[in-house]
Design an enzyme around this catalytic site. Structure first.
Site, PDB file in Angstrom:
ATOM      1  N   VAL A 290      -0.171  -4.016  -4.909  1.00 48.20           N
ATOM      2  CA  VAL A 290       1.117  -3.424  -4.542  1.00 48.20           C
ATOM      3  C   VAL A 290       1.310  -3.448  -3.026  1.00 48.20           C
ATOM      4  O   VAL A 290       2.398  -3.753  -2.522  1.00 48.20           O
ATOM      5  CB  VAL A 290       1.204  -1.970  -5.069  1.00 48.20           C
ATOM      6  CG1 VAL A 290       2.430  -1.260  -4.507  1.00 48.20           C
ATOM      7  CG2 VAL A 290       1.243  -1.979  -6.586  1.00 48.20           C
ATOM      8  N   ALA A 291       0.258  -3.142  -2.281  1.00 51.40           N
ATOM      9  CA  ALA A 291       0.350  -3.094  -0.824  1.00 51.40           C
ATOM     10  C   ALA A 291       0.681  -4.454  -0.222  1.00 51.40           C
ATOM     11  O   ALA A 291       1.334  -4.553   0.815  1.00 51.40           O
ATOM     12  CB  ALA A 291      -0.966  -2.587  -0.242  1.00 51.40           C
ATOM     13  N   ILE A 293       2.584  -6.812  -1.361  1.00 50.41           N
ATOM     14  CA  ILE A 293       3.861  -7.419  -1.771  1.00 50.41           C
ATOM     15  C   ILE A 293       5.043  -6.767  -1.048  1.00 50.41           C
ATOM     16  O   ILE A 293       5.331  -5.598  -1.275  1.00 50.41           O
ATOM     17  CB  ILE A 293       4.049  -7.302  -3.300  1.00 50.41           C
ATOM     18  CG1 ILE A 293       2.919  -8.044  -4.022  1.00 50.41           C
ATOM     19  CG2 ILE A 293       5.406  -7.836  -3.728  1.00 50.41           C
ATOM     20  CD1 ILE A 293       2.852  -7.762  -5.498  1.00 50.41           C
ATOM     21  N   GLU A 295       8.309  -6.193  -1.419  1.00 53.53           N
ATOM     22  CA  GLU A 295       9.315  -6.366  -2.485  1.00 53.53           C
ATOM     23  C   GLU A 295      10.733  -6.558  -1.939  1.00 53.53           C
ATOM     24  O   GLU A 295      11.536  -7.297  -2.497  1.00 53.53           O
ATOM     25  CB  GLU A 295       9.325  -5.148  -3.427  1.00 53.53           C
ATOM     26  CG  GLU A 295       7.967  -4.742  -3.965  1.00 53.53           C
ATOM     27  CD  GLU A 295       7.290  -3.731  -3.067  1.00 53.53           C
ATOM     28  OE1 GLU A 295       7.962  -2.930  -2.424  1.00 53.53           O
ATOM     29  OE2 GLU A 295       6.053  -3.769  -2.984  1.00 53.53           O
ATOM     30  N   ASP A 337      36.354 -30.216  22.171  1.00 52.81           N
ATOM     31  CA  ASP A 337      37.637 -30.798  22.532  1.00 52.81           C
ATOM     32  C   ASP A 337      38.122 -30.109  23.809  1.00 52.81           C
ATOM     33  O   ASP A 337      37.741 -28.975  24.088  1.00 52.81           O
ATOM     34  CB  ASP A 337      38.630 -30.570  21.382  1.00 52.81           C
ATOM     35  CG  ASP A 337      39.933 -31.324  21.586  1.00 52.81           C
ATOM     36  OD1 ASP A 337      39.934 -32.295  22.367  1.00 52.81           O
ATOM     37  OD2 ASP A 337      40.940 -30.923  20.988  1.00 52.81           O
ATOM     38  N   ASN A 724       6.679   2.103   0.562  1.00 56.41           N
ATOM     39  CA  ASN A 724       7.484   0.887   0.735  1.00 56.41           C
ATOM     40  C   ASN A 724       8.965   1.163   0.463  1.00 56.41           C
ATOM     41  O   ASN A 724       9.841   0.650   1.150  1.00 56.41           O
ATOM     42  CB  ASN A 724       6.990  -0.216  -0.203  1.00 56.41           C
ATOM     43  CG  ASN A 724       5.660  -0.807   0.241  1.00 56.41           C
ATOM     44  OD1 ASN A 724       5.192  -0.511   1.343  1.00 56.41           O
ATOM     45  ND2 ASN A 724       5.068  -1.617  -0.603  1.00 56.41           N
ATOM     46  N   ASP A 728      10.785   0.702   3.901  1.00 55.83           N
ATOM     47  CA  ASP A 728      11.218  -0.700   3.991  1.00 55.83           C
ATOM     48  C   ASP A 728      12.723  -0.865   4.164  1.00 55.83           C
ATOM     49  O   ASP A 728      13.193  -1.376   5.173  1.00 55.83           O
ATOM     50  CB  ASP A 728      10.766  -1.488   2.756  1.00 55.83           C
ATOM     51  CG  ASP A 728       9.292  -1.856   2.831  1.00 55.83           C
ATOM     52  OD1 ASP A 728       8.620  -1.382   3.770  1.00 55.83           O
ATOM     53  OD2 ASP A 728       8.829  -2.605   1.961  1.00 55.83           O
TER      54      ASP A 728
END
Length: 889
Positions: A290-291, A293, A295, A337, A724, A728
């Site tokens: 889990v740590a 990844i 997510e 231009d 997370n 996150d």
């Protein structure tokens, strides 16, 4: 049997669709018909249902690992933990769905801003409206560069040619007419009096009555093949998705190694494989998986890109695709231009040259026969729409042509009466190949073709000079040179008498545009935009080279380029003809020294873009006409003018400028760099935090037996998932909204092939991750040592849980700048809002009994909180010290 639209006469079409040639539909009638016929747009592919979008959030390799972790929790009788993992995964998926919806809405709003428009006649006035509001019976006005907004029956076609390759596959443009066609069952390509939705006017002008809209059009009939939409992922999104999978595989590898080590240690110590040890090893492995990844990483990148696109709209730049945002920051060459982009596009006639010599134009200029005739011809060979409103002349058209109208007004010649007195009988519209425009009119003494265009082209076709000898052509050539040297844009005006008995439609280009009588030259000024010089200096500072590309005379181009500091010492200005004479090897050898291209063709523009791309540069190319579309399409960043640009140019572009200003391009590049920099910050933050979690768990597993007498699990899987979830999303998005750094345009353009972890970022992420992991493990050690008897493990876990979460929140402030101190950065309110919200959520878990029970925590005392606070700010102190030391080196 009912007649088909191409078999109807113009009168029959008008009656069938209840149209009005003179005034068009009224606004009220158009609204009524819009309700009956529906919006004029093709059905989009079915939108994915919300439920399926939610499951899409779960359809990821990293999420599969988390589900596997929950199953293992159930098998090892950790039912509460198993349910919590699933619950947090679903909460993450829900947040991802919200973020995706926000990104989609942002993209939809930007799509609406860049939707095509068309000119229609409503209430007797020409109006520019969104294509979707066109309805049956509308009179549509067509010019070169326009898309056909619906299916039309043409009622006016002046040299009208249409590219119908989207429907028929035929590459050659079709010459259109208005006469009815009797033949039954004609193929689409042979229905020359019809216009079809989605096809492009490449030449001439015309009008048509709308006969079908939306899915009823010929394009609508094949719309099922066009509505399959594909999501375009940016290279960064793809590489991050790949990184996520790589991290997941690495996590699995670490999990297997630690699991094996744990079981081997247990067997060596006890001589047997205990179920309790097996269970603990599995739980530790789940926590590690889990740590490892991140997510939320893919969703964070998408939302930051989408928010960046919305911010660019406020800066007058509409970015049409996500990948373009990413490419924007890497731009190293801007091919611009001149007219309207580097200059103000406000033309004013300042000098006229005829057989009488040079005349300065001002409000007090004296009129004469030749000057009046030149001005009259300038009004007639002109597409400007002139009307009188509240005793003021309103002029809509190209600034160069408006300048001729203004000249006529200075000479007291009424432009509206002039065009009525000498109506246009026939025309050859301007195009960039011929560099001429020709119209035919009847005067008292006969029928004449009136021609205006590039002086060097007209000089080559001149046989006579008005009231002068051809031998004096050199004086006109010298005057042209002199005006161009003074940064004036110069146009020549000429005429030719033609046989009144000849059928107009039988007249060829050579009949009208050869053996001309030159009447004079008109010099007009289009001053440089005052802000452009600073913008070009900013480009030079940022390692971006500005290239001027123009259809103007080379001397005019040089004068403007020198004024703007585009053309420096030792650098070249060449014409399109010079470029045509160069082979590829010669051109590539001189490429880097050429800063100005004048009198270029569309093919020249494509060649210039491709040459710079071959040299490894990222090229932005501006344009506004239908002939600019190939080079705009070929460039890495195609830029169309929102005010002066044709719909074809806009359709080919990645970015549309709503103010047609060069400075906006530079601003957009700066914003593009900021967006990419902020995405790097979000990635830096997320990955260093994940590494910190891995290190904290790894240390507990490997060093626990030496420090605490047995292996320990510093954090459980649900605790990490919660951290997370809390740290996150909000903090990463806040980092994505960081303001522009002061030195963002002091650096060279980013190499798009370079890894996002280049320039030491990868090492920095790893070191900062290890630092956070060590601090979290230190919190476990302190919590273990100071806990009451029997409470050591739960106290240590609680302190580790809190320190890891708060250390990550504090670390977000480190990531705001890789080199600059936090205390020297611009204010970002979003990061403070995100910090407060995340910190409150984290504190509530420990303070509320319900939260403590779910996550297996204990209530902390004052000393515990002081230690947590002290350890949590260590990342900020360490990184700030490192930044100070680095600056002093």
């Amino acid at each position: 049997m009912d007649k088909l639209n191409y078999q109807l006469t113009i009168d029959e079409v008008i009656n069938t669709y209840q149209a009005n040639i003179k005034s068009g539909l009224s606004e009220q009638e158009s609204q009524t018909r819009l309700q009956i016929n529906g919006i004029n747009q093709l059905d989009e592919g079915k939108k994915r249902p919300l439920l399926l979008k939610f499951f899409d959030q779960l359809n990821d390799f990293m999420i599969y690992i988390l589900f596997a972790a929950s199953i293992i929790s159930f098998l090892t009788q950790q039912t509460a933990e198993g349910f919590l993992i699933i619950a947090i995964v679903f909460i993450n998926a829900f947040l991802g769905l919200i973020q995706e919806s926000r990104a989609e809405k942002a993209l939809e709003s930007i799509k609406a801003l860049s939707s095509p428009q068309t000119k229609v006649l409503r209430d007797g006035i020409e109006k520019l409206i969104d294509v979707k509001y066109v309805t049956k019976g509308d009179i549509v006005i067509l010019d070169a560069g326009d898309y056909m907004p619906a299916d039309l029956r043409l009622i006016e076609a002046i040299n009208l040619k249409v590219d119908e390759s989207t429907l028929t596959g035929e590459a050659v443009s079709v010459q259109k007419s208005v006469e009815k066609i009797e033949e039954p069952e004609l193929a689409l390509g042979d229905r020359t009096n019809l216009g079809f939705m989605g096809t492009v006017v490449t030449y001439g002008r015309g009008r048509g009555v709308v006969t079908n809209v939306g899915m009823q059009t010929e394009l609508g009939k094949i719309a099922t093949m066009l509505t399959e939409t594909k999501d375009s992922q940016t290279p960064l999104q793809k590489s991050m998705a790949s990184l996520g999978k790589t991290l997941a595989f690495i996590a699995l590898g670490i999990v297997l190694v630690i699991f094996a080590i744990t079981m081997i240690e247990s067997y060596v110590t006890t001589g047997e494989l205990l179920f309790e040890v097996f269970r603990e090893a599995l739980l530790t492995s789940i926590a590690l998986a889990v740590a490892a990844i991140p997510e939320g990483l893919p969703a964070i990148i998408t939302i930051v890109l989408a928010l960046g696109m919305q911010n660019l709209v406020k800066k007058q730049a509409i970015i049409r695709t996500l990948p373009a945002v990413e490419t924007l920051g890497s731009t190293s060459i801007i091919c611009s231009d001149k007219t309207g982009t580097l200059t103000q596009n406000l033309m004013t006639v300042t000098k006229v040259f005829t057989h009488l010599g040079e005349t300065g134009i001002n409000d007090h200029v004296s009129s004469n026969e030749t000057l009046d005739q030149l001005a009259t011809f300038g009004v007639l060979c002109n597409d400007t729409k002139v009307s009188l409103q509240d005793k003021q002349f309103v002029k809509i058209g190209d600034p160069t042509e408006i300048a001729f109208i203004d000249l006529a007004l200075i000479l007291k010649l009424p432009p509206i009466e002039t065009t009525k007195q000498y109506p246009r009988l026939y025309e050859l519209p301007f195009d960039s190949e011929r560099k001429l425009m020709t119209t035919v009119h009847d005067f008292k003494d006969g029928r004449y073709a009136v021609i205006k265009g590039a002086p060097d082209v007209i000089f080559g076709r001149t046989k006579h000079i008005h009231h002068d000898e051809l031998s004096n052509l050199s004086s006109f050539e010298n005057a042209n040179q002199q005006m161009a040297n003074n940064a004036l844009r110069v146009l020549a005006v000429a005429y030719k008498k033609i046989d009144k008995n000849r059928t107009l439609t039988a007249l060829r280009q050579e009949d009208l545009e050869t053996d001309l009588t030159l009447i004079g030259l008109v010099g007009m000024i289009d001053p440089a935009r005052p802000e452009v010089k600073d913008a070009i200096a900013t480009c030079d500072q940022a390692g971006i080279k500005t290239i001027m590309i123009t259809g103007d005379h080379i001397n005019t181009a040089i004068a403007i380029a020198q004024d703007l500091k585009i053309l420096g010492e030792g650098e070249q200005a060449i014409t399109g003809r010079d470029l045509d004479r160069m082979d590829d090897e010669t051109f590539m050898a001189q490429l880097k020294s050429i800063r100005v291209y004048a009198r270029v063709s569309p093919e020249n523009k494509v060649r210039i873009v491709e040459a710079w791309q071959t040299s490894g540069e990222i090229v932005a190319m501006t344009g506004d006409g239908v002939n600019d579309a190939p080079s705009i399409k070929r460039a890495d960043i195609g830029i169309a003018m929102g005010l002066a640009g044709t719909e074809v140019a806009k359709g080919a572009a990645d970015m549309i400028l709503t103010d047609d200003n060069f400075t906006t391009i530079v601003t957009a590049v700066s914003e593009g760099r900021t967006i990419f920099s902020n995405i790097k910050k979000a990635i830096h933050f997320l990955l260093s935090c994940n590494i910190g979690e891995i290190v904290a768990i790894f240390l507990g597993t490997t060093l626990g037996i030496f420090i605490f007498g047995r292996q320990i699990t510093t954090l459980t899987a649900v605790q990490i998932l919660w951290i997370n979830l809390v740290t996150d999303s909000l903090m990463a998005i806040a980092l994505g909204l960081e303001p522009k750094e002061k030195n963002i345009m002091h650096n060279k353009p980013r190499d798009p092939s370079q890894s996002i972890f280049a320039d030491g970022l990868g090492l920095l992420i790893a070191l900062q991750g290890i630092m956070i992991g060590l601090i979290a493990f230190l919190a476990y050690f302190i919590g273990w040592q100071m806990a009451p008897i029997g409470m050591a493990e739960i106290t240590a876990e609680t302190m580790t849980f809190m320190v890891l979460a708060f250390a990550q929140l504090v670390h977000a402030f480190n990531v705001r700048s890789q080199h600059g101190s936090l205390f020297s950065l611009k204010h970002n309110p979003y990061i403070y809002y995100a910090f407060i919200a995340s910190a409150l959520l984290q504190v509530m878990v420990v303070v509320l009994p319900f939260g403590r029970n779910i996550f297996g925590l204990i209530q902390l005392n004052g000393l515990n909180w002081l230690i947590i606070l002290g350890l949590s700010i260590l990342p900020l102190l360490f990184v700030e010290c490192y930044k100070v030391i680095s600056k002093r080196r």
